[in-house]
Scaffold this motif. Sequence first.
Motif, short mmCIF file in Angstrom:
data_model
loop_
_atom_site.label_atom_id
_atom_site.label_comp_id
_atom_site.label_asym_id
_atom_site.label_seq_id
_atom_site.Cartn_x
_atom_site.Cartn_y
_atom_site.Cartn_z
N PHE A 151 -57.49 24.76 -51.54
CA PHE A 151 -56.20 24.07 -51.38
C PHE A 151 -55.80 24.02 -49.58
N PRO A 152 -56.57 23.03 -48.93
CA PRO A 152 -56.18 23.00 -47.52
C PRO A 152 -54.96 22.81 -47.38
N ASN A 153 -54.32 23.36 -46.29
CA ASN A 153 -52.77 23.44 -46.07
C ASN A 153 -52.53 23.24 -44.62
N GLY A 154 -52.08 24.15 -44.02
CA GLY A 154 -51.67 24.15 -42.52
C GLY A 154 -53.07 23.97 -41.78
N MET A 155 -53.01 23.51 -40.60
CA MET A 155 -54.10 23.00 -39.70
C MET A 155 -53.78 23.13 -38.34
N ALA A 156 -54.66 23.36 -37.35
CA ALA A 156 -54.44 23.20 -36.08
C ALA A 156 -55.83 22.87 -35.38
N LEU A 157 -55.65 22.41 -34.08
CA LEU A 157 -56.77 22.29 -33.31
C LEU A 157 -56.85 22.85 -32.16
N ASP A 158 -58.04 23.68 -31.77
CA ASP A 158 -58.26 24.30 -30.41
C ASP A 158 -58.91 23.23 -29.68
N GLU A 159 -58.05 22.69 -28.71
CA GLU A 159 -58.73 21.83 -27.89
C GLU A 159 -59.83 22.11 -26.90
N ARG A 160 -59.73 23.41 -26.87
CA ARG A 160 -60.49 23.91 -25.53
C ARG A 160 -62.01 24.10 -26.33
N THR A 161 -62.04 24.24 -27.54
CA THR A 161 -63.57 24.30 -28.15
C THR A 161 -64.05 23.24 -29.11
N GLY A 162 -62.69 22.31 -29.44
CA GLY A 162 -62.96 21.21 -30.49
C GLY A 162 -63.06 21.60 -31.83
N LEU A 204 -50.06 27.04 -40.33
CA LEU A 204 -51.01 27.40 -39.51
C LEU A 204 -50.81 26.88 -37.79
N LYS A 205 -50.86 27.82 -36.70
CA LYS A 205 -50.55 27.52 -35.55
C LYS A 205 -51.44 28.16 -34.49
N LEU A 206 -51.97 27.69 -33.44
CA LEU A 206 -52.72 28.32 -32.25
C LEU A 206 -51.72 28.56 -31.15
N HIS A 207 -51.64 29.82 -30.93
CA HIS A 207 -50.51 30.11 -29.63
C HIS A 207 -51.03 31.35 -29.05
N ASN A 208 -50.98 31.19 -27.72
CA ASN A 208 -51.29 32.33 -26.79
C ASN A 208 -52.59 33.30 -27.34
N GLY A 209 -53.74 32.39 -27.49
CA GLY A 209 -54.70 33.38 -27.76
C GLY A 209 -54.91 33.85 -29.13
N ALA A 210 -54.27 33.32 -30.26
CA ALA A 210 -54.23 33.98 -31.57
C ALA A 210 -54.06 32.45 -32.67
N VAL A 211 -54.45 32.76 -33.67
CA VAL A 211 -53.95 32.08 -34.79
C VAL A 211 -52.99 32.68 -35.29
N TRP A 212 -52.05 31.98 -35.77
CA TRP A 212 -50.80 32.47 -36.23
C TRP A 212 -50.74 31.71 -37.88
N VAL A 213 -50.48 32.50 -38.79
CA VAL A 213 -50.29 31.81 -40.23
C VAL A 213 -49.07 32.52 -41.07
N SER A 214 -48.54 31.67 -41.79
CA SER A 214 -47.53 32.27 -42.71
C SER A 214 -48.28 32.38 -44.10
N ASN A 215 -47.83 33.57 -44.79
CA ASN A 215 -48.42 33.52 -46.20
C ASN A 215 -47.23 33.43 -46.89
N LEU A 216 -47.07 32.35 -47.89
CA LEU A 216 -46.07 32.14 -48.67
C LEU A 216 -45.49 32.91 -49.60
N ASP A 217 -46.41 33.31 -50.42
CA ASP A 217 -46.19 34.19 -51.50
C ASP A 217 -45.90 35.88 -51.18
N GLN A 218 -46.46 36.12 -49.86
CA GLN A 218 -46.23 37.39 -49.36
C GLN A 218 -44.96 37.39 -48.28
N GLY A 219 -44.32 36.21 -48.01
CA GLY A 219 -43.31 36.11 -47.40
C GLY A 219 -43.50 36.92 -45.78
N ARG A 220 -44.88 36.54 -45.23
CA ARG A 220 -45.06 37.23 -43.86
C ARG A 220 -45.55 36.10 -43.01
N LEU A 221 -45.23 36.41 -41.66
CA LEU A 221 -45.90 35.78 -40.64
C LEU A 221 -46.95 36.52 -39.89
#
Length: 327
Positions: A151-162, A204-221
């Motif tokens: 179930f592909p969902n959130g997505m982000a591109l690391d432009e530095r590495t493609g 899912l987002k890339l931000h300051n040297g990390a991948v950030w994701v939400s977990n919907l069921d677990q209610g966590r960032l």
Amino acid sequence: MRVSNVRRTLLSAAIAGLAALSLTIQPAAAATFPASHPRILVEYDRGSGQQPENVVVTPNGKLNVVLAQSAQIEEVSPGGHRRLLASLPQPADGGVNTPSLGFSLATGLVRTDDGTLYVGYAAGDDSLTGIWRIRPGGKPQRIIPLSTASFPNGMALDERTGRLYIADSTRGIIWRAPITGGTPTAWASGADYEPSGLLGVNGLKLHNGAVWVSNLDQGRLLRVPLTPDGSAGAAQTKASGLTSLDDFEFVGGTDDVVGTLNAANEVALIHPEDGSHSTILTGEDGLRGPTSLALRGNKLYVLSAAFVIEDGKPNILTANFHRTHHH
């Protein structure tokens, strides 16, 4: 005597009716700082599967919007004018084998500078599920295959590495693949990413040297560090207790996040620094099961797909957003 009684009864009924009416027609002003002046930009027809699921803002201020069940991608102008950009091929069976939901839906969205779009598709079909590329004016092409179970969902591109990073909500995996296409590799997986009922990793987002994701069921960032060799570090919980946290967006260069709480029907401002959060928009402002959002300058755009709100019309809401620093 009786006439005046009847008149009095009618009058009190009329007053009660007026009071009820004034309650319903007063403009709802539930928006809380830093959001203000919410209004509906576009209303959609749920019956035709037009449920806005994901959004990116183009450099000229237009929105590219994924409509989930109709598997369409459209452009929406700041004034609310809509233009169809592309449609993905639909599975013949409607996607009955799509995990968790039982119907096919287009999901995540990434846009590159040349206007090429990359769209996630959970289709319950080995020949359709995965990431699709849509070049401006071109036909959609699947370039990253995923299996029916994904179930592909959130997505982000690391432009530095493609490289694209893809949240797989049912398998609890963050995939990584070259944006040029090919077979994805599992970059991160484990209990932090897994669903506990419906969907796990989601936004899912890339931000300051990390991948950030939400977990919907677990209610966590979660924050997942990108280590020097490009592998995934250990997941860090940056906020919890966020009922059905779906998608999110960073506020400028800060770690503060605006997030959509889908089933709670709220948009929250989240402070990963101390894990706190506050509600800034609710159903009173027009939210109908918000799935994703975008922040551009001082404008916030919130997409509501009304998956969980039965009596609501899917919509795009816009509000002013006052940028401040949290201390």
